[in-house]
Design a protein around this motif. Sequence first.
Motif, PDB file in Angstrom:
ATOM      1  N   LYS A 199      -1.051  -2.218   2.422  1.00  0.00           N
ATOM      2  CA  LYS A 199       0.387  -2.487   2.479  1.00  0.00           C
ATOM      3  C   LYS A 199       1.011  -1.968   1.191  1.00  0.00           C
ATOM      4  O   LYS A 199       0.590  -2.352   0.090  1.00  0.00           O
ATOM      5  N   ILE A 200       1.962  -1.066   1.327  1.00  0.00           N
ATOM      6  CA  ILE A 200       2.584  -0.483   0.142  1.00  0.00           C
ATOM      7  C   ILE A 200       3.862  -1.247  -0.190  1.00  0.00           C
ATOM      8  O   ILE A 200       4.715  -1.443   0.678  1.00  0.00           O
ATOM      9  N   VAL A 201       3.952  -1.688  -1.424  1.00  0.00           N
ATOM     10  CA  VAL A 201       5.176  -2.359  -1.872  1.00  0.00           C
ATOM     11  C   VAL A 201       5.669  -1.633  -3.117  1.00  0.00           C
ATOM     12  O   VAL A 201       4.911  -0.893  -3.746  1.00  0.00           O
ATOM     13  N   PRO A 202       6.949  -1.838  -3.463  1.00  0.00           N
ATOM     14  CA  PRO A 202       7.444  -1.132  -4.648  1.00  0.00           C
ATOM     15  C   PRO A 202       6.763  -1.636  -5.907  1.00  0.00           C
ATOM     16  O   PRO A 202       6.403  -2.811  -6.015  1.00  0.00           O
ATOM     17  N   LEU A 212       3.264   0.850  -5.450  1.00  0.00           N
ATOM     18  CA  LEU A 212       3.402   2.250  -5.842  1.00  0.00           C
ATOM     19  C   LEU A 212       4.877   2.583  -5.886  1.00  0.00           C
ATOM     20  O   LEU A 212       5.635   2.223  -4.985  1.00  0.00           O
TER      21      LEU A 212
END
Lengths: 305, 265, 265, 242, 242
Positions: A145-148, A125
């Motif tokens: 797990k949020i990653v770019p 996101l």
Amino acid sequence: GKKSPPEPIEAGARARPVTLALDWVPEPEFGGFYAGRADGAYARHDLRLEIQGGGAGVPVLQMVATGRADFGTVGADEVIIAQARGADVVALYAVFQTSPQGIMVHAARKLQKLEDVFHSGTLALETGLAYAAFLKKKYSWDGVKIVPYDGGVARFLSDASFGQQCYVSSEPIAARKKGAQPAVFLIADSGFNPYGTVAITRRALLEQNPALVESFVLATREGWQDYLEHPSPTNALLHTLNPSLDEATLSAAADAQRPLISSEDPTRGGLGRMQKARWQVLADQLFDLKLIDRRAVVDDLFVAL
Amino acid sequence: MKEPASWRTLWQHALAALPPVVTFSIVIAVWEGAVRAFSVPAFLVPPPSAVLLVAWRERVALGGSLITTARGACFGFLLSVTVGAFVGFVFSLSRWLERGLYPYALFLQTVPIVAVAPLLVLWFGAGLRAVSVSAFIVSVFPVIANTLAGLRSVDPRLSDLFRLYGASLPDSVLKLRLPSAIPSVMTGLKVASGLSVIGAIVGEFVAGFSEGNAGLGITVLSAYRQLRTDLLFAAVLSASLLGLSLFALVSAVSAVLLGRLRARG
Amino acid sequence: MKEPASWRTLWQHALAALPPVVTFSIVIAVWEGAVRAFSVPAFLVPPPSAVLLVAWRERVALGGSLITTARGACFGFLLSVTVGAFVGFVFSLSRWLERGLYPYALFLQTVPIVAVAPLLVLWFGAGLRAVSVSAFIVSVFPVIANTLAGLRSVDPRLSDLFRLYGASLPDSVLKLRLPSAIPSVMTGLKVASGLSVIGAIVGEFVAGFSEGNAGLGITVLSAYRQLRTDLLFAAVLSASLLGLSLFALVSAVSAVLLGRLRARG
Amino acid sequence: MLQNIDLELEAGSFVALVGPSGCGKSTLLRFISGLEAPSTGTISLARGVNSQLMTPPRLAFVFQDAQLLPWRTVLDNVALPLELQTMSRKEARERAKHPLSEVELGDVHDRFPDQLSGGMRMRVSIARALVTEPEILLLDEPFAALDELTRQRLDERLHRLWLARKMTVVFVTHALAEAVFLAERVLVMSKRPGRIVLDHELGLPERRGMELRTQPAFVRQTALLYAALAEHGALDDQEQKT
Amino acid sequence: MLQNIDLELEAGSFVALVGPSGCGKSTLLRFISGLEAPSTGTISLARGVNSQLMTPPRLAFVFQDAQLLPWRTVLDNVALPLELQTMSRKEARERAKHPLSEVELGDVHDRFPDQLSGGMRMRVSIARALVTEPEILLLDEPFAALDELTRQRLDERLHRLWLARKMTVVFVTHALAEAVFLAERVLVMSKRPGRIVLDHELGLPERRGMELRTQPAFVRQTALLYAALAEHGALDDQEQKT
Ligand SMILES: Nc1ncnc2c1ncn2[C@@H]1O[C@H](COP(=O)(O)OP(=O)(O)OP(=O)(O)O)[C@@H](O)[C@H]1O
Ligand SMILES: Nc1ncnc2c1ncn2[C@@H]1O[C@H](COP(=O)(O)OP(=O)(O)OP(=O)(O)O)[C@@H](O)[C@H]1O
Ligand SMILES: [Mg+2]
Ligand SMILES: [Mg+2]
């Protein structure tokens, strides 16, 4: 078969040159602008339109606010935030009635609704997006797990538990082409539904030359009308501008975005029209998310032409 | 000691070209082999054959992009060379100036282009000029640092000589400091040549393009998004080729200059 | 010739710190003045007062981001130093190796991080490791180029001496080539220090963690998205501060080493 | 530069090499040391001194310039050749002290080369050559930068050292008296392109002291060399021009 | 280094400076040239030679090392001082030819310094000093790297030049005979820390030729200097140690 792109119809000598700054590289989401230029819609309104293709992080708001460009395309939420920061821009025309933004996951995960993507796996996101803040507030995120977001789908393809933000007209098609089975959840279904690809101008221009602005809006509407009906000539043009898009992808994208562009009840007016109520909802949502400090004056946000 | 510039030198030139050709062949072979052996998915790393194929098919578009990017990179590089050498020279004049202003030169190197993109686009307009300035921002610092180091490396005994003969500042710059600095400056330029290419590409990410001549940066962005990894690699390799050409140019100039400067006496 | 290390040296240290402080004050004053005088909109360039204010308000978040980015930059820098020095050394051993492999080193410098992002993440996982590798990729080339140039600058007469005494390769590296190369290597490290910071930030754009201890790259992106120019500037200035610290560290080490190396005999 | 020179050096001999400036003396030493190979002609070194000079017979070379490492102190510069022979740094430094005091620099151990005078730098370079106790010692005008008194003292010390160690010495000098005082055999070279025009055994007594310099044999030998040099070393064309 | 030295140089005089290695001769020349200022003590130069030596009286300095620019050819190195005085490159090169032939290097105009022998480099450096026709000429062991014959020829030429131009010359040398042959006045310095222990007017005839070297007055003066040096130049402590 390959169609050569049509020669643009030349505007008359009196035509006023105007520039339009796009916030991404030429893709079908801007098809109507190119169509309008190619079929003479802008020329008929005495405009000679120059389209500046964008890239990652093009400062469209700043360019429009300071007069570097006469018109630009951004998201509706960005218009509100820009005004709050002192950039006096006004929305004129909304290409997407329904926000084309979505979350794409692998269909094999059998997730049922948007909320489910926030409880497992990895999610790419872009940080700082208004809808990310909205979704985070609405559905508490845990186990994800949020990653770019990096703009591509390579990681999506190589990781079955990977989900990512997307434009329905772009990433899902690319992923499908590579054999993946993506399931797409529209952000709009969560209740956060800003207009997408909104054409803006600076208020000063609107006040000084309302006729020019109106011509732009009218021509844009004609352009989009044309593109929705006959996408292929414009798609051929887009292919030359952006060779990484082949024609199959282009027409798939054009098909995918059509319902989001013309989904609204036609009785509410032509293409691109915007409703005060929706601006109001959006402004309230942004205020609640503390993305703006003061409640926006909704009447200042857009003009209905 | 000179040999006739005949077979021998020709042979030597041929030999000099050999190592890159050999390693290139090896790299390509290993790459193709590895991709096939481990059946690496093409969207991750395409085989070189696929890259070559797409490069050939899209040669017109890629060539156009290459030229666009090359213009931005070259302008930016030239800016870096002139401005960087000048700033390095100014810094060399006084430790005070250096201490006072070096941080701002360093600032240029640590600022992400995206952060200054609005200013770039506003001041220089989208397209070539903003791209050139981006290439400049990314590549100027090595020129400054190496010029400064080079100018500082002047043999103090030779400085004495110039001082003794009352050399004017321009004379002492042109006839002593510059020749002494050239090896170091050239190293800076070699570093800057590659950086100017990446600076141009990153500049294109944010400065976009005016119609018709999208640079390699746009190709990279858009191919990336479309998962056209073969095209992406072709674009990246084109960029490397551009960097390599600039580098080769600088190296050639450097070889000529250093040849004229000879070894230390 | 030494003076007592007393008032005089203290005074000199104070003086040495003066120029940066003076120019900094001037820059800040001019910036604030210009923003007010021309009423530059804050979304374009915020006044320094606003930047300071937001930096203070967000000090915890900014500090955390700074530390995250600092770790990536430092690891990447250390990697660059070791790998770059080693590769430069290997290249210096033979013109053939250099010719054959230099292009690939240059390739590292011209490849946009975004183009290799999937590979980075795939091989190193998102987060610190991928960010460090990104910092490494961006900053390694200057180290290679300057190490090579330094090792090539050995006085041939001193090489003769070592050859005569049958110096082993490690001895001739440690006792001759390395000391001769140090000035040039240090210049390379100065360039690399700044680049590693930008490499870390760009790496975070594509491969950092967005949640938890997000780095400055994430802050930059999201501030940019939300048009929070004051926060953007605060983040960029933090990055510069980081670059400056690394640079100052390298400079201090360099001053000590060069002091020990003395002037040329 | 040099016209094919065929040179035989006896192990343990002391050969002086004189000749006009630029005739090729330094170049010849470089050939002997193996640092350079002649492009035409051959250098043949016979009897005990084989052609792989770089290894078995320890060789030391005092270059015409001091060529010290600027980042090492005087003591460390002298210790260098020992360190390169894998001696520990500590021991090398210890062993370096003696040759340094031999060249009268016992009191400047910790200075750096740029803090020395020209003559002192040259003496450090000599100490560095002596520290390895070489079997072959090549000296290129080692004492040119020294005052006469120091020079004579060092001449005598070098002579005693040679007697004690019986190493092979090739000594380039411009001072004919020094050549006669030190050498067993003197080679006189002609001006560019250099040839050996006189290969002369001096036949003076082995033990030499200050008193030798005033003896008639000494003066005669010096005059002989002077004459040889004068005959072959004059730059006749140039002389006439100016 | 130096103990406060009070030195008066008469305009147009030829002063030789001798002393043991490392006593401070080169340093003294640097003080005279104005390249360095003494940290304690004063250098006072009186009568016609004022203390702003850098400007009005043209000054030239032959350093102990040749210090040529490695990237310039021999001719361009010699032309350098003229170029720095804003002469055109072409004219400077033209004017540089004469001093080069004076030092017997008329045939190597286009070589680079690294293609020269040590003695040739030194001679280029001398030519560079002469090219400006200086009023004050400082020479730091200019002929140390030359063979005796060349040295004597250059001694004579320098002497003739001095007679013709009547410039002030300060000449550092280790060869006492050379000092006596050239100078009007000889300064003898003691060993570190350097003091002037003898300030001696030679009183030899102005015109000097080869024949002077064999005359009794010449030999006497040389012996006198030798004695002064021997008294003050011996490194007594060191001598006893080794
Ligand atoms: N690298 C080089 N390239 C070309 N010519 C050279 C090179 N080095 C030396 N020479 C030439 O070789 C000749 C001999 O030089 P060399 O240094 O051996 O002389 P030398 O007898 O030692 O003289 P000096 O007594 O002045 O030291 C000189 O004429 C010199 O110009
Ligand atoms: N930069 C320096 N720092 C400290 N001491 C120095 C420096 N330069 C020279 N010296 C010392 O000053 C003294 C005088 O040096 P100088 O070069 O003047 O001697 P010199 O009389 O010219 O000797 P030589 O005949 O060997 O050339 C020496 O003892 C030297 O060690
Ligand atoms: Mg020589
Ligand atoms: Mg001296």
